[in-house]
Design an enzyme around this catalytic site. Structure first.
Site, PDB file in Angstrom:
ATOM      1  N   GLU B 449       0.611   7.431  -0.802  1.00 24.31           N
ATOM      2  CA  GLU B 449       0.723   8.502  -1.797  1.00 24.31           C
ATOM      3  C   GLU B 449       1.942   8.315  -2.706  1.00 24.31           C
ATOM      4  O   GLU B 449       2.199   9.136  -3.574  1.00 24.31           O
ATOM      5  CB  GLU B 449       0.756   9.870  -1.110  1.00 24.31           C
ATOM      6  N   ASP B 473      -0.733  13.755  -4.083  1.00 27.83           N
ATOM      7  CA  ASP B 473       0.621  13.285  -4.356  1.00 27.83           C
ATOM      8  C   ASP B 473       0.621  11.979  -5.140  1.00 27.83           C
ATOM      9  O   ASP B 473       1.457  11.778  -6.011  1.00 27.83           O
ATOM     10  CB  ASP B 473       1.413  13.113  -3.052  1.00 27.83           C
TER      11      ASP B 473
END
Lengths: 93, 593
Positions: B449, B473
């Protein structure tokens, strides 16, 4: 607002799809109920007691609303923080 | 028929078909006999004055009524049938509301100041509260005043001593007709006895509608005058899809709705049969479709919707709802609950993804200017090995009871993986020394992420058993967009060409290094994204439980061959809009189904 209540403010935007609903309000009120002095919840200049579910609900904070928590006492700062973190995390939903 | 009975209306009048409209709150059709649940007696509130010397007694009477109400709610919560157990949260909220300052303290104040009886004081306080709710524009939040009505009705019942119809005792299959059903009423219902719901009040977001949808029985709410129009044992049709209620249907109407009902049930059966089928494409590739959960209770929902396992178990909840840190046994109990129920299906436990703001004492008082880039997730855990170790031990112990994978969030460099593994080994050693049951042979995965983890995926792959792409994210960090910021939120889109290229890079590395690539962000739960994700070669998708059937259905209607060819084209696109258009042009007709 009296002078003391301005020093400890934290704002957060409500992320939950259904807004600040009863269960979320109950979570806030439980934490705020442990405070030494009052913790306030402010929306658009309107200020309510954060330890009352009904007071919180009466503000009608829908998703995307910015609300501010204010603690009157420095000793409640950690509590204030925890309430804000919980709100930032969408009250665990 | 009672042709000779003078007290009856003429036949054609009595049995005239009546249609009422309300809100279709839970889809489906049912035909059956009405059963009225009326709450008379609570509506009329008497007002009388109390002698000064009796004020304490009146206050006590109010407190006793609240206490009885709390006790009654608690016993309802304990006896809730499993099917609706997920919804008892609202009942807990009602328990809290019963003692809320605005209700409890204010009523006592009113009794004392105005020297009135408890019933009147309560009514006055509640009426004032309702006025405050009238100005709320959000319809869902406005309806929360219902919660306050339910709570005050409950106290009132104990004050006045009126009898409630016990809906736990209905003995035949009926259509329940009521002015309103409180969550407590709804959770007492014997499900096998109820074919559908009709209420005067309530709407799509009311609790009754949530319950009805969970139980998959039709409901039409907010009809207004249903309880006045419908009599016990009337024959009724409910169409929860269109929000229509038909009383005394004619033979023709009955036949028509019987046909509709059959068709609806066939469609429903098709979908629910589908949700438990394998998510296999037309050309035979099968994918695992998993559920994301936060609370152990949500496991039921994942299984109901046909999930193949838990692809993301977020563990923050136990840390956020309290001011100190949870202990190992407490964490272990929760993890074990989930793992045992799911076994042998996998449960992917993500380690604590929290930011440093979580202060137990004032020692950690510094504010971060930029929390998203600050001390959070694995960074926080490695800085606080004491807290991390507690969680790792709990996970290893839970792993002895089923199929556990561990997933570490926010990895941005190789050191973090190594440090985490070292702690994990230490945790296992300490458990061994203490002769506690544990299992250290579990898959170790990392969240992809942070852009650096994408670029370094080949290196990371040497130390990880699997990757899980956290799209929320990853998109935020890659595009430098804070979704919470209304000024820039519109720029956030999973089809940004940069994101597609990054995912492609990760799946390519996965193939080359022989490790599986999963996805657990929001991107995974939208059927619209499925063709591209299939084409990119994601091995497993994890999403909100409710999205599982639709995603599975989408997978089953595609050919991997087609999606690969399509994805090649999609990767050539240079703007987000071009990608969206291409998806619509290639697969648009499937989304319409």
């Amino acid at each position: 607002m009296n002078k003391g209540s301005c020093s400890l403010l934290k704002s957060v935007i409500i992320k939950n799809e259904l807004g600040l609903h009863a269960r979320a309000a109950a979570k806030i009120a439980t934490l705020a109920g442990r405070a030494k002095d009052k913790i306030w919840l402010i929306k658009d200049g309107e200020k309510v007691d954060a330890s009352s579910i009904i007071d919180i609900l009466s503000l009608g904070c829908s998703r995307g609303t910015e609300i501010t928590f204010a603690a009157e006492s420095k000793t409640d700062f950690d509590l204030l923080r925890n309430i804000v973190i919980m709100a930032e995390n969408g009250f665990g939903e | 028929m009672d042709l000779g009975n003078n007290f009856n209306m003429p036949d054609n009048e009595t049995n005239k078909e009546i249609r009422l409209n309300g809100v279709g709150a839970s889809p489906g059709i049912c035909i059956g006999k009405a059963y009225l649940v009326d709450k008379e007696g609570v509506e009329v509130v008497e007002k009388y004055f109390i002698d000064r010397k009796n004020l304490d007694g009146e206050t006590k009477r109010f407190k006793a009524a609240v206490k009885n109400a709390v006790n009654e709610l608690r016993s309802i919560i304990e006896n809730v049938p499993d099917e609706v157990r997920r919804h008892t949260g609202i009942l807990e909220t009602h328990v809290a509301l019963l003692k809320d300052k605005m209700l409890y303290d204010k009523t006592i104040e009113t009794i004392k100041n105005e020297r009135v009886n408890a019933e009147w004081a309560l009514k006055k306080v509640v009426d004032d509260i309702k006025v405050m709710f009238q100005n709320i524009s959000d319809s869902y939040l406005k309806e929360r005043s219902d919660d306050i009505t339910h709570v005050s009705d409950r106290i009132m019942k104990f004050l006045i001593g009126s009898e409630d119809v016990n809906i736990g005792e209905i003995d035949k299959r009926v259509i329940l007709v009521a002015k309103d059903l409180s969550p407590a009423d709804a959770s007492q219902i014997q499900l096998d006895k109820i074919m559908g719901f009709i209420t005067d009040r309530g709407g799509k977001t009311s609790h009754t509608s949530i319950i009805a949808r969970t139980l998959e029985v039709p409901a039409v709410l907010g009809v207004g005058n249903a309880t006045k129009t419908i009599n016990n044992d009337d024959t009724i049709i409910i169409d929860g899809t269109t929000g229509v209620v038909i009383i005394h249907p004619s033979g023709q109407t009955l036949a028509e709705y019987k046909k509709l009902k059959t068709r609806h049930e066939e469609h429903k059966a098709y979908l629910s049969r589908g949700s438990h089928l394998k998510a296999e494409t037309l050309d035979g590739l099968s994918l695992q479709v998993m559920g994301n959960i936060e609370l152990p209770e949500e496991v039921v929902s994942v299984l109901d919707h046909g999930g193949d396992g838990i692809g993301l178990y977020r563990t923050e909840f136990q840390y956020l709802t309290r001011s100190d840190f949870p202990g190992e046994d407490e964490l272990f109990d929760k993890y074990k609950d989930v793992v045992e129920v799911m076994a042998p299906r996998p449960v992917t436990i993500r380690t604590l993804d929290i930011n440093g703001d979580k202060a137990i004492s004032s020692s950690n008082g510094s504010d971060e200017a930029n929390p998203a880039l600050g001390l959070r997730a694995i960074r926080y855990c490695l800085k606080r090995p004491d807290i991390f170790r507690t969680q790792l031990r709990a996970i290893l112990r839970a792993a002895a009871f089923g199929n556990v994978r561990i997933l570490v969030p926010m990895i941005s460099s190789l050191d973090e993986i190594r440090d985490t593994k070292k702690l994990l080994n230490e945790a296992a050693d300490s458990l061994k020394k203490e002769r506690k049951a544990y299992n250290k042979n579990i898959e170790f995965g990392i969240m992809i992420e942070v852009p650096s983890a994408v670029i370094m995926a080949d290196v990371m792959a040497q130390e990880a058993d699997f990757f899980s792409i956290g799209t929320n994210d990853l998109i935020q960090y890659t595009l430098a967009i804070d979704r919470g910021n209304r000024e820039v939120a519109h720029l956030y889109h999973p089809f940004h060409p940069a994101i597609l290229r990054m995912i492609k890079h990760v799946t390519d590395v996965g193939k080359e290094k022989g490790i599986k690539v999963f996805m657990c962000g929001e991107m995974a739960g939208d059927p619209f994204n499925v063709p591209i994700l299939l084409g990119l070669g994601i091995d497993e998708l994890s999403m909100n439980p409710q999205s599982i059937p639709a995603v599975k259905n989408m997978i089953r209607s595609l050919k991997v061959e087609d999606t690969r060819r399509f994805t090649k084209e999609a990767l050539k696109q240079t703007t987000t809009m071009d990608v969206i258009k291409l998806v619509e042009a290639s697969f648009g007709e499937m989304f319409g189904k």
